[in-house]
Write an enzyme that holds these catalytic residues in place. Structure first.
Site, PDB file in Angstrom:
ATOM      1  N   TYR A  99     -12.039  -2.102  -3.236  1.00  0.00           N
ATOM      2  CA  TYR A  99     -12.728  -2.546  -2.327  1.00  0.00           C
ATOM      3  C   TYR A  99     -13.839  -1.478  -1.882  1.00  0.00           C
ATOM      4  O   TYR A  99     -14.718  -1.134  -0.881  1.00  0.00           O
ATOM      5  CB  TYR A  99     -12.915  -1.323  -1.601  1.00  0.00           C
ATOM      6  CG  TYR A  99     -10.902  -1.515  -0.683  1.00  0.00           C
ATOM      7  CD1 TYR A  99     -11.053  -2.615  -0.038  1.00  0.00           C
ATOM      8  CD2 TYR A  99      -9.705  -0.873  -1.114  1.00  0.00           C
ATOM      9  CE1 TYR A  99      -9.295  -3.055   0.390  1.00  0.00           C
ATOM     10  CE2 TYR A  99      -8.168  -1.494  -0.859  1.00  0.00           C
ATOM     11  CZ  TYR A  99      -8.527  -2.076  -0.209  1.00  0.00           C
ATOM     12  OH  TYR A  99      -6.747  -2.961   0.675  1.00  0.00           O
TER      13      TYR A  99
ATOM     14  N   GLU B 124      -9.121 -10.337  -7.902  1.00  0.00           N
ATOM     15  CA  GLU B 124      -8.331  -9.825  -7.559  1.00  0.00           C
ATOM     16  C   GLU B 124      -7.383  -9.029  -9.180  1.00  0.00           C
ATOM     17  O   GLU B 124      -6.660  -8.520  -8.701  1.00  0.00           O
ATOM     18  CB  GLU B 124      -8.105  -9.194  -6.270  1.00  0.00           C
ATOM     19  CG  GLU B 124      -8.622  -8.927  -5.223  1.00  0.00           C
ATOM     20  CD  GLU B 124      -8.823  -9.414  -4.441  1.00  0.00           C
ATOM     21  OE1 GLU B 124      -9.784  -9.314  -2.382  1.00  0.00           O
ATOM     22  OE2 GLU B 124      -7.523  -9.688  -3.425  1.00  0.00           O
TER      23      GLU B 124
ATOM     24  N   HIS C 133      -1.945  -5.595   1.332  1.00  0.00           N
ATOM     25  CA  HIS C 133      -3.433  -6.266   1.077  1.00  0.00           C
ATOM     26  C   HIS C 133      -3.188  -7.652   0.656  1.00  0.00           C
ATOM     27  O   HIS C 133      -1.850  -8.069   0.613  1.00  0.00           O
ATOM     28  CB  HIS C 133      -4.054  -5.604   0.295  1.00  0.00           C
ATOM     29  CG  HIS C 133      -5.767  -6.596  -0.234  1.00  0.00           C
ATOM     30  ND1 HIS C 133      -6.491  -6.672   0.202  1.00  0.00           N
ATOM     31  CD2 HIS C 133      -5.462  -7.589  -1.466  1.00  0.00           C
ATOM     32  CE1 HIS C 133      -7.089  -7.650  -0.433  1.00  0.00           C
ATOM     33  NE2 HIS C 133      -6.520  -7.645  -1.463  1.00  0.00           N
TER      34      HIS C 133
ATOM     35  N   LYS D 207       0.668  -0.912   0.268  1.00  0.00           N
ATOM     36  CA  LYS D 207       0.391   0.175   0.317  1.00  0.00           C
ATOM     37  C   LYS D 207       0.699   1.299   0.094  1.00  0.00           C
ATOM     38  O   LYS D 207       1.909   1.211  -0.007  1.00  0.00           O
ATOM     39  CB  LYS D 207      -0.989   0.141   1.408  1.00  0.00           C
ATOM     40  CG  LYS D 207      -1.440  -1.867   1.569  1.00  0.00           C
ATOM     41  CD  LYS D 207      -3.259  -1.160   1.966  1.00  0.00           C
ATOM     42  CE  LYS D 207      -4.023  -2.437   2.278  1.00  0.00           C
ATOM     43  NZ  LYS D 207      -5.129  -1.690   3.431  1.00  0.00           N
TER      44      LYS D 207
ATOM     45  N   ASN E 265      -1.684  -0.350   6.998  1.00  0.00           N
ATOM     46  CA  ASN E 265      -1.379  -1.368   7.258  1.00  0.00           C
ATOM     47  C   ASN E 265      -1.248  -1.873   6.503  1.00  0.00           C
ATOM     48  O   ASN E 265      -0.622  -3.535   6.517  1.00  0.00           O
ATOM     49  CB  ASN E 265      -2.612  -1.779   8.099  1.00  0.00           C
ATOM     50  CG  ASN E 265      -3.618  -2.812   6.876  1.00  0.00           C
ATOM     51  OD1 ASN E 265      -4.106  -2.142   5.757  1.00  0.00           O
ATOM     52  ND2 ASN E 265      -4.640  -3.647   7.064  1.00  0.00           N
TER      53      ASN E 265
HETATM   54  N1  LIG Z   1     -11.691   0.026  11.665  1.00  0.00           N
HETATM   55  C1  LIG Z   1     -11.218   0.069  10.248  1.00  0.00           C
HETATM   56  N2  LIG Z   1     -10.942   1.737  10.882  1.00  0.00           N
HETATM   57  C2  LIG Z   1      -9.660   1.908   9.292  1.00  0.00           C
HETATM   58  N3  LIG Z   1      -9.367   1.131   7.821  1.00  0.00           N
HETATM   59  C3  LIG Z   1     -10.520   0.217   8.092  1.00  0.00           C
HETATM   60  C4  LIG Z   1     -11.022  -0.362   9.273  1.00  0.00           C
HETATM   61  N4  LIG Z   1     -11.133  -1.766   8.804  1.00  0.00           N
HETATM   62  C5  LIG Z   1     -10.403  -1.799   7.940  1.00  0.00           C
HETATM   63  N5  LIG Z   1      -9.825  -0.958   7.369  1.00  0.00           N
HETATM   64  C6  LIG Z   1      -8.919  -1.055   6.143  1.00  0.00           C
HETATM   65  O1  LIG Z   1      -9.653  -1.497   5.108  1.00  0.00           O
HETATM   66  C7  LIG Z   1      -8.838  -2.378   4.312  1.00  0.00           C
HETATM   67  C8  LIG Z   1     -10.257  -3.535   4.811  1.00  0.00           C
HETATM   68  O2  LIG Z   1     -10.547  -4.124   5.327  1.00  0.00           O
HETATM   69  P1  LIG Z   1     -10.736  -5.968   5.943  1.00  0.00           P
HETATM   70  O3  LIG Z   1     -11.788  -5.804   6.260  1.00  0.00           O
HETATM   71  O4  LIG Z   1     -10.984  -5.972   4.472  1.00  0.00           O
HETATM   72  O5  LIG Z   1      -8.945  -5.828   6.490  1.00  0.00           O
HETATM   73  P2  LIG Z   1      -8.201  -7.323   5.168  1.00  0.00           P
HETATM   74  O6  LIG Z   1      -8.285  -7.926   4.877  1.00  0.00           O
HETATM   75  O7  LIG Z   1      -7.510  -7.503   6.820  1.00  0.00           O
HETATM   76  O8  LIG Z   1      -7.522  -6.252   5.055  1.00  0.00           O
HETATM   77  P3  LIG Z   1      -6.937  -5.841   3.178  1.00  0.00           P
HETATM   78  O9  LIG Z   1      -8.493  -6.118   2.763  1.00  0.00           O
HETATM   79  O10 LIG Z   1      -6.578  -4.675   3.160  1.00  0.00           O
HETATM   80  O11 LIG Z   1      -5.956  -7.168   3.323  1.00  0.00           O
HETATM   81  C9  LIG Z   1      -7.526  -2.813   5.437  1.00  0.00           C
HETATM   82  O12 LIG Z   1      -6.796  -3.210   4.984  1.00  0.00           O
HETATM   83  C10 LIG Z   1      -7.505  -1.457   5.880  1.00  0.00           C
HETATM   84  O13 LIG Z   1      -6.647  -0.917   5.670  1.00  0.00           O
END
Ligand SMILES: Nc1ncnc2c1ncn2[C@@H]1O[C@H](COP(=O)(O)OP(=O)(O)OP(=O)(O)O)[C@@H](O)[C@H]1O
Length: 156
Positions: A52, A129, A118, A12, A115
């Site tokens: 997303y 994806e 992804h 990211k 974070n």
């Molecule tokens: N509570 C939150 N506050 C801010 N950003 C969030 C929050 N929860 C998720 N995100 C963002 O949205 C992305 C997608 O959320 P998801 O729940 O799919 O998490 P993930 O599957 O661990 O992450 P990713 O899909 O990026 O691998 C997260 O990686 C994070 O960057």
């Protein structure tokens, strides 16, 4: 090539601007993943909104799209047995404060929104994806074959 051996990742914007591409790719290859496809791109807003889309109604959606379009990212297809589960173990919890030590997010993430990486959460999403960013002829699997479909391959 079985679809269960592939996953999709993005490094990211925050991790790219902090110069973590090299260290993150090292963690990935040291963990036994092959890079089957990779490129550096900048997401457009419409692309990030589609990618997303499942989070469209969440309160963090707008800031997530803004962050993901704020700078270049690296997109890649990774190959390893049981790739989706293995890669999610390697990256750790979505929230770096809860991620185990040694995981990519523990090492390189700034916060739950920034974070670092992804990782796909299912074989089906991994293929969708990967196909969002790469054509089948750009994905080079270990056995020297180009992926043509989820379960169909042809020689290069
Ligand atoms: N509570 C939150 N506050 C801010 N950003 C969030 C929050 N929860 C998720 N995100 C963002 O949205 C992305 C997608 O959320 P998801 O729940 O799919 O998490 P993930 O599957 O661990 O992450 P990713 O899909 O990026 O691998 C997260 O990686 C994070 O960057």
């Amino acid at each position: 090539m079985e679809s269960g051996n592939l996953t999709f990742t993005m490094i990211k914007p925050g991790a790219v601007s902090n110069e973590y591409i090299g260290p993150i790719l090292s963690k990935i290859t040291e963990a036994g993943f092959r890079i089957a496809a990779m490129k550096m791109i900048k997401l457009r807003t419409a692309q990030a909104e589609v990618f997303y889309g499942i989070h469209r109604d969440r309160p963090f959606f707008k800031s997530l799209v803004e962050f993901m379009t704020s700078g270049p990212i690296v997109v890649a297809v990774l190959e390893k047995e049981n790739a989706v589960e293995a890669y999610r173990a390697l990256i750790g919890n979505t929230n770096p404060e809860e991620a185990k030590s040694g995981t990519i997010r523990k090492l390189f993430a700034e916060s739950v929104s920034k974070n670092a990486v992804h990782g796909s959460d299912s074989d089906e999403n991994a293929l969708n994806e990967a196909m969002f960013f790469f054509s089948r002829s750009e994905i080079f699997t270990k056995d020297g074959e180009v992926m043509m479909a989820a379960n169909q391959i042809v020689p290069r």
